[in-house]
Design an enzyme around this catalytic site. Structure first.
Site, PDB file in Angstrom:
ATOM      1  CG  HIS A 226      92.151 142.161 -13.161  1.00  0.00           C
ATOM      2  ND1 HIS A 226      93.175 141.343 -13.583  1.00  0.00           N
ATOM      3  CD2 HIS A 226      91.020 141.566 -13.594  1.00  0.00           C
ATOM      4  CE1 HIS A 226      92.696 140.303 -14.239  1.00  0.00           C
ATOM      5  NE2 HIS A 226      91.378 140.419 -14.256  1.00  0.00           N
TER       6      HIS A 226
ATOM      7  CB  CYS B 134      88.000 140.305 -15.631  1.00  0.00           C
ATOM      8  SG  CYS B 134      86.895 139.977 -14.252  1.00  0.00           S
TER       9      CYS B 134
END
Length: 310
Positions: free
Chosen positions: A190, A206
């Site tokens: 992301h 992440c």
């Protein structure tokens, strides 16, 4: 189908940039956090993710990052619609149901042949070099800098797939989100509102990219695209504490065993951290060829035989 997509991704909640004040409970985890009405109130990106997903599914809710009474009521409506107990508590079951519904053909795929598009793309993330490299048709296409998980919350090594995509999931996730099918937590690729973290180990597992880079990459990546997360080119770092592994278990150590079996020439599906039928069969096959008891379980004897421990 539903239960085969364990953690359908909930592969999301990556960075967990929670608000730290004495009047809120910050949920700083990546393993299907349980969310509910509490005092002080739960708040942070875990709650924001929940609210954004509910909104995406058509529920009338404004993302606020705070788990309030309206959020509870929308969770109850979701539970009723999915024939599970309507108590307004977000459990692992709720997370999985919420994200398995995202397995739709990508609107950004140019070709009608989705499998063909998936086969063309490969993303490889190296946690040592902090790079995200894209390959098309087996050839280098482009490389981007990225941020990866901190030592206490590392990015999951393994061979995954993109199973969810979303736009503008809150400032903590930047302008684009691509979720992974990691079975033991919530991970994805992301953007970020902290561009200074790119090139470092800064997240809770992440993969962060500059917003401009993830916006460039996003439309080129169909659902099902393969994602390899490696450590200096390898899926198996060699510094782990072995545990006995049996069918239906999952975890980073399952990835290590799968990866080592592949290195030893035993070919099967992805090293995806899921100890399923194919992994069990391969373990038995290895045991048979190496004079071990054929149990289908990974024991200390097998770890030693594979050269994973002394």
């Amino acid at each position: 189908m539903a239960r085969l997509i364990t953690a359908i991704t909930i592969a999301i909640l990556c960075t967990f940039i929670f608000i730290n004040d004495s009047h809120a409970q910050a949920i700083d985890r990546t393993d299907f956090p349980v969310l509910s009405i509490a005092e002080p109130a739960m708040q942070g990106d875990a709650v924001l993710l929940l609210q954004e997903r509910l909104s995406e599914l058509g529920h009338d809710i404004k993302p606020t990052s705070v788990f309030d009474s309206k959020t509870k009521e929308r969770v109850k409506l979701f539970q009723i619609a999915n024939s599970i107990e309507a108590d307004g508590i977000v459990t692992q079951e709720v997370w999985e149901l919420m994200f398995e519904k995202s397995m739709q053909p990508s609107a950004v795929i140019a070709s009608d042949n989705i499998e063909e598009e998936q086969a063309k793309m490969l993303i490889e993330i190296d946690t040592v070099h902090k790079t995200l490299t894209v390959y098309k048709n087996g050839e280098f296409f482009k490389k981007y800098p990225c941020a990866v998980g901190k030592s206490k919350t590392p990015s999951p090594l393994g061979e995954w797939k993109i199973v969810h995509k979303g736009l503008n999931w809150g400032s903590g996730f930047g302008t684009r989100w691509m979720g992974l099918n990691v079975p033991w937590g919530i991970y994805g690729i992301h953007g970020t509102n902290k561009p200074g973290s790119i090139g470092t180990a800064a997240s809770h597992g992440c993969i962060r990219m500059f917003n401009r880079d993830v916006e460039e990459l996003y439309p080129q990546i169909p659902y099902g695209t393969r994602v390899r997360i490696v450590e200096d080119g390898k899926l198996f770092p060699g510094d782990f504490k072995p545990r006995k592994l049996t069918k239906k278990m999952s975890g980073q150590d399952v990835v290590y065993v799968q990866s080592q079996l592949k290195e030893l020439g035993y070919v099967f599906d992805n090293a995806d951290g899921r100890f399923g039928n194919m992994t069990e069969f391969t373990v038995k096959y290895y045991q048979a060829w190496n004079g071990l008891d054929i149990t289908g379980e990974v024991t200390e004897e097998m770890y030693r035989s594979m050269g994973m421990i002394d």
